[in-house]
Motif scaffolding. Structure first.
Motif, mmCIF file in Angstrom:
data_model
loop_
_atom_site.group_PDB
_atom_site.id
_atom_site.type_symbol
_atom_site.label_atom_id
_atom_site.label_comp_id
_atom_site.label_asym_id
_atom_site.label_seq_id
_atom_site.Cartn_x
_atom_site.Cartn_y
_atom_site.Cartn_z
ATOM 1 N N LEU A 8 0.849 -1.185 0.000
ATOM 2 C CA LEU A 8 0.000 0.000 0.000
ATOM 3 C C LEU A 8 0.884 1.234 0.000
ATOM 4 N N LEU A 9 0.429 2.261 -0.691
ATOM 5 C CA LEU A 9 1.174 3.519 -0.775
ATOM 6 C C LEU A 9 0.235 4.664 -0.440
ATOM 7 N N THR A 10 0.747 5.662 0.261
ATOM 8 C CA THR A 10 -0.043 6.841 0.571
ATOM 9 C C THR A 10 0.882 8.045 0.665
ATOM 10 N N ASP A 11 0.323 9.190 1.026
ATOM 11 C CA ASP A 11 1.157 10.359 1.299
ATOM 12 C C ASP A 11 1.057 10.695 2.781
ATOM 13 N N SER A 12 1.821 11.662 3.209
ATOM 14 C CA SER A 12 1.940 11.938 4.642
ATOM 15 C C SER A 12 0.658 12.476 5.258
ATOM 16 N N CYS A 13 -0.323 12.850 4.440
ATOM 17 C CA CYS A 13 -1.585 13.350 4.998
ATOM 18 C C CYS A 13 -2.479 12.240 5.520
ATOM 19 N N SER A 14 -2.103 10.970 5.343
ATOM 20 C CA SER A 14 -2.869 9.888 5.963
ATOM 21 C C SER A 14 -2.634 9.845 7.467
ATOM 22 N N ASP A 15 -1.548 10.483 7.924
ATOM 23 C CA ASP A 15 -1.301 10.682 9.365
ATOM 24 C C ASP A 15 -1.322 9.389 10.163
ATOM 25 N N LEU A 16 -0.754 8.329 9.606
ATOM 26 C CA LEU A 16 -0.618 7.073 10.334
ATOM 27 C C LEU A 16 0.736 7.029 11.030
ATOM 28 N N ALA A 17 0.753 6.501 12.241
ATOM 29 C CA ALA A 17 2.002 6.378 12.992
ATOM 30 C C ALA A 17 2.964 5.445 12.258
ATOM 31 N N VAL A 86 0.873 -2.533 -6.256
ATOM 32 C CA VAL A 86 0.775 -1.395 -5.336
ATOM 33 C C VAL A 86 -0.606 -0.767 -5.474
ATOM 34 N N ILE A 87 -1.268 -0.569 -4.331
ATOM 35 C CA ILE A 87 -2.510 0.204 -4.296
ATOM 36 C C ILE A 87 -2.205 1.495 -3.557
ATOM 37 N N ALA A 88 -2.394 2.622 -4.240
ATOM 38 C CA ALA A 88 -2.062 3.926 -3.663
ATOM 39 C C ALA A 88 -3.347 4.684 -3.338
ATOM 40 N N ILE A 89 -3.423 5.196 -2.103
ATOM 41 C CA ILE A 89 -4.569 5.995 -1.643
ATOM 42 C C ILE A 89 -4.029 7.376 -1.295
ATOM 43 N N MET A 90 -4.399 8.382 -2.090
ATOM 44 C CA MET A 90 -3.766 9.691 -1.965
ATOM 45 C C MET A 90 -4.750 10.765 -1.493
ATOM 46 N N LEU A 91 -4.177 11.846 -0.971
ATOM 47 C CA LEU A 91 -4.950 12.995 -0.498
ATOM 48 C C LEU A 91 -5.911 13.496 -1.571
ATOM 49 N N SER A 92 -7.085 13.914 -1.139
ATOM 50 C CA SER A 92 -8.129 14.387 -2.037
ATOM 51 C C SER A 92 -7.607 15.336 -3.112
ATOM 52 N N SER A 93 -8.021 15.067 -4.349
ATOM 53 C CA SER A 93 -7.650 15.964 -5.451
ATOM 54 C C SER A 93 -8.323 17.321 -5.310
ATOM 55 N N GLY A 94 -9.340 17.410 -4.443
ATOM 56 C CA GLY A 94 -9.958 18.706 -4.178
ATOM 57 C C GLY A 94 -9.100 19.606 -3.315
ATOM 58 N N LEU A 95 -8.046 19.048 -2.702
ATOM 59 C CA LEU A 95 -7.149 19.833 -1.848
ATOM 60 C C LEU A 95 -5.740 19.922 -2.393
ATOM 61 N N SER A 96 -5.342 18.968 -3.243
ATOM 62 C CA SER A 96 -3.933 18.859 -3.614
ATOM 63 C C SER A 96 -3.790 18.197 -4.970
ATOM 64 N N LEU A 120 -10.551 11.322 -2.101
ATOM 65 C CA LEU A 120 -11.613 12.323 -1.929
ATOM 66 C C LEU A 120 -11.776 12.670 -0.453
ATOM 67 N N SER A 121 -10.685 12.528 0.301
ATOM 68 C CA SER A 121 -10.726 12.706 1.743
ATOM 69 C C SER A 121 -9.349 13.140 2.223
ATOM 70 N N GLY A 122 -9.198 13.209 3.542
ATOM 71 C CA GLY A 122 -7.929 13.547 4.163
ATOM 72 C C GLY A 122 -7.640 12.576 5.276
ATOM 73 N N SER A 123 -6.851 13.001 6.195
ATOM 74 C CA SER A 123 -6.299 12.228 7.295
ATOM 75 C C SER A 123 -7.118 11.000 7.726
ATOM 76 N N LEU A 192 -18.157 22.681 11.692
ATOM 77 C CA LEU A 192 -17.842 21.275 11.499
ATOM 78 C C LEU A 192 -17.793 21.018 9.994
ATOM 79 N N LEU A 193 -16.747 20.346 9.557
ATOM 80 C CA LEU A 193 -16.486 20.193 8.131
ATOM 81 C C LEU A 193 -16.476 18.721 7.728
ATOM 82 N N SER A 194 -16.704 18.485 6.446
ATOM 83 C CA SER A 194 -16.530 17.172 5.851
ATOM 84 C C SER A 194 -16.044 17.388 4.422
ATOM 85 N N PHE A 195 -16.143 16.338 3.604
ATOM 86 C CA PHE A 195 -15.710 16.445 2.211
ATOM 87 C C PHE A 195 -16.910 16.303 1.286
#
Length: 287
Positions: A8-17, A86-96, A120-123, A192-195
């Motif tokens: 699995l691949l992601t970017d740092s906005c997934s905020d996993l330890a 590899v399955i990559a889950i990346m930060l929402s294209s609406g933000l980045s 389509l989401s964040g952290s 309060l926010l969502s996507f």
């Protein structure tokens, strides 16, 4: 032949330890954070606490996409570890633009099958999608089902909600999306926010005072869950760990039949836009 060994691949906005990522074979490309004293890599040499200090000192850092070199380096690292998918889950294209950049570089991979998804989401939403996929892979779900059915299902069924103390940083950073700016500071109005479906941020509620924040976040998760019987839960915080524990207990009481409940801490990049004092909930539908 479909891939047999899947990372699995992601970017740092997934905020996993880091230990969670290691246990689940999740690789990360860091976004870049540009500060008055130089460039940093999110989650590598700058963390949320440093961002909070800078914001309080009236510095507004800027964020930037991962470098192409960093992305290519991670793909090479995955291949060297023997993975063929590899399955990559990346930060929402609406933000980045991170999703599009990774997708383009993935097309150059000739020794692995790579599928790149817009979360389509964040952290919170990214993190719980990755952790559920990691479990699915451990349980033997095959590549075709993972990329054609499971991943789209998880992305569509993930509903994150979070509170922000102020919209000031989102406005200054140009990430306000569909959020209506609220002139409610003196009245202690907390948005309060969502996507939205296109991955941009959107307002879903406003409450007065932090005491109402937790109850409304729980209600939003309960409403999103509806009549579904199988679901995962998650909670997150940015500079509010004690409150997150209380929020966690309230969410578990309201939705007790979860498969998993995960928790996370919002790190550098997203903190640039939302500041500290953040609380979040999410429900991920599995049926």
């Amino acid at each position: 032949m479909f891939p047999k060994k899947i990372a699995l691949l992601t970017d740092s906005c997934s905020d996993l330890a880091s230990e969670v990522k290691e246990q689940n074979h999740i690789y990360t490309v860091p976004l870049r954070i540009l500060c008055s004293d130089g460039e940093y890599l999110d989650g590598v040499n700058i963390r949320n606490t440093d961002i909070y200090k800078r914001l309080k000192a009236d510095e507004l850092p800027q964020t930037s996409l991962p470098s192409g070199e960093d992305i290519g380096r991670v793909f090479a690292q995955i291949a060297q570890a023997g993975y063929d998918g590899v399955i990559a889950i990346m930060l929402s294209s609406g933000l980045s633009g991170t999703y599009n950049l990774v997708r383009l570089i993935a097309q150059e991979c000739v020794n692995m099958e790579v599928r790149v998804f817009d979360s389509l989401s964040g952290s919170l939403g990214m993190g719980m999608t990755l952790l559920q996929l990691a479990e699915d892979i451990r349980q033997g779900m095959e590549w075709q089902e993972l990329v054609e059915v499971r991943t789209p299902q998880l992305i569509a069924g993930t509903n994150p909600f979070f509170s922000v103390d102020t919209l000031e940083y989102l406005r200054k950073g140009g990430r306000i999306g569909k959020v209506t700016a609220t002139a409610g500071t003196l009245l202690q109005i907390k948005p309060l926010l969502s996507f939205a479906p296109d991955g941009q941020l959107t307002s879903v509620a406003k409450v007065r005072g932090r005491n109402q924040v937790m109850d409304r976040l729980v209600k939003l998760a309960v409403d999103a869950c509806g009549d579904h019987k199988r679901y995962n839960l998650a909670v997150a915080n940015g500079g509010a760990p004690a409150e997150m524990e209380l929020l966690r207990s309230k969410l578990m009481a309201a939705l007790p039949h979860y498969d998993h409940i995960w928790e996370g801490e919002i790190d550098g990049t997203l903190s640039v836009y939302i500041g500290d004092g953040i609380l979040g909930t999410a429900v991920q539908l599995l049926d």
